[in-house]
Design an enzyme around this catalytic site. Structure first.
Site, PDB file in Angstrom:
ATOM      1  N   GLY A  60     -45.520  53.287  67.207  1.00 43.94           N
ATOM      2  CA  GLY A  60     -46.387  53.057  68.361  1.00 43.94           C
ATOM      3  C   GLY A  60     -47.042  54.307  68.913  1.00 43.94           C
ATOM      4  O   GLY A  60     -47.472  54.325  70.068  1.00 43.94           O
ATOM      5  N   ASP A 119     -48.439  46.002  70.721  1.00 44.94           N
ATOM      6  CA  ASP A 119     -47.932  47.375  70.867  1.00 44.94           C
ATOM      7  C   ASP A 119     -48.350  47.986  72.204  1.00 44.94           C
ATOM      8  O   ASP A 119     -47.529  48.556  72.920  1.00 44.94           O
ATOM      9  CB  ASP A 119     -48.486  48.269  69.746  1.00 44.94           C
ATOM     10  CG  ASP A 119     -47.847  47.965  68.416  1.00 44.94           C
ATOM     11  OD1 ASP A 119     -47.212  46.911  68.293  1.00 44.94           O
ATOM     12  OD2 ASP A 119     -47.987  48.794  67.506  1.00 44.94           O
ATOM     13  N   ALA A 168     -46.015  56.309  61.761  1.00 43.85           N
ATOM     14  CA  ALA A 168     -44.724  55.865  61.222  1.00 43.85           C
ATOM     15  C   ALA A 168     -44.352  54.481  61.732  1.00 43.85           C
ATOM     16  O   ALA A 168     -43.231  54.023  61.566  1.00 43.85           O
ATOM     17  CB  ALA A 168     -43.648  56.880  61.576  1.00 43.85           C
TER      18      ALA A 168
END
Ligand code: PMV
Length: 313
Positions: free
Chosen positions: A103, A147, A100
């Site tokens: 992360g 990330d 989504a």
């Protein structure tokens, strides 16, 4: 002996896509975590258990042979037991929705690298991050590493491709309401879509990159003042740029409109085309914003910035 580690998920607050073209982005980690437990086992196998599936494999396989979203864990375990006469069992427990843009895979790689490597001795955060980025590349080869970096160090940071990351030292107190469209999307195909836009609209795209850079610069000042309502206006502005480059759609626009009405601002987070949006709130409008989405049966929850990053036990 068991080794346990947890790492937070993340939200891109500003600058997704433009970051690929060298513009600075702002990211923060969120208080939703992945926890990974690793344990040595006598049998020389790599066994990985999670809610999305279980795999048990012999060590020594090439990564291209493995067709499982759990392959970053196999990569890490395989690397660490190469010269050891042991197997490894790994258990994953996640609070972060999958695929989504929040992360989940980076947090898995960071917590996985920490739990697995710490079975064999002490290791620095820098080393853990290096292994985590390598593991993430087994899924998305072109990852910028942003990330994994925010999942490791936590907090809020600016990130650019050339200079890497810089932590933002003050601690903003806003809440984010995350709303998941539950529309599947692929980062790779959205990045290609933007590339196509850039090729076809060179001049306009350069102008947008300049505007995004200016916006990020302004936000860095507003963050020092903790001015959530003004930051909200910048979030709406950023969303307009994301609309122009074509990563939005009707469902996301509907969600964003709802968020912008009840909060200070709302936008897509991550690659778009699906995934999540977020709305920025403080205590005065958090409940109202969350309720608006819940009443319409949206998959939503609120988060705060996580300032801890990777945690090992
Ligand atoms: O994978 P996501 O949804 O968190 O978004 C990736 C962010 C992009 O800017 C679109 C790509 C990148 O590598 O920075």
């Amino acid at each position: 002996m068991k080794s346990k580690a947890s790492a937070p998920g993340k939200v891109i607050l500003f600058g997704e896509h433009f970051v690929v073209y060298g513009v600075k982005a702002i990211l923060c980690s969120i208080n939703k975590r992945v926890t990974v437990t690793a344990e040595k086992i006598n049998e020389r196998k790599i066994s990985i258990n999670s809610k999305i599936g279980n795999i048990v494999l012999d060590p020594g396989k090439s990564i291209s042979e493995i067709n499982s979203p759990l392959k970053p864990f196999y990569y890490l375990a395989n690397k660490v037991i190469k010269n050891q006469n042991t197997g490894i069992q790994i258990n994953i427990d996640s609070e972060i929705p999958l695929g989504a843009g929040l992360g989940s895979s980076s947090a898995c790689c960071v917590a996985g690298a920490a739990a697995i490597f710490r079975l064999f001795g002490e290791i620095s955060k820098e080393e853990i991050l290096k292994h985590a980025i390598e593991a993430e590349k087994t899924i998305f080869e072109n990852t910028s590493g942003a990330d994994c970096t925010v999942c490791t160090y936590g907090g809020i940071m600016e990130y650019d491709k050339k200079q890497g990351f810089k932590k933002i030292e003050n601690e903003p107190n806003f809440h984010l309401v995350i709303v998941n469209s539950n529309i599947k999307h692929s980062t790779e195909s959205m990045v290609s879509k933007v590339k196509q836009f850039e090729i076809e609209n060179e001049e306009e795209f350069t102008k947008l990159c300049d505007q995004e850079s200016k916006l990020v610069k302004d936000v860095l000042e507003l963050l020092k003042e903790n001015n959530t309502s003004k930051i909200g206006e910048k979030i709406n502005q950023n969303q307009e740029y994301l609309e122009i480059i074509g990563i939005s759609n009707n469902e996301l626009r509907k969600m964003i409109k709802m968020g912008q009405k009840s909060s200070f601002g709302a936008k897509i987070t991550g690659s778009g085309g699906g995934g999540c949006i977020f709305a920025i709130t403080n205590k005065s409008n958090l409940d109202k914003t969350l309720k608006e989405f819940k009443n319409k049966n949206y998959d939503c929850f609120s988060v705060k910035i996580d300032f801890k990053g990777l945690n090992t036990f």
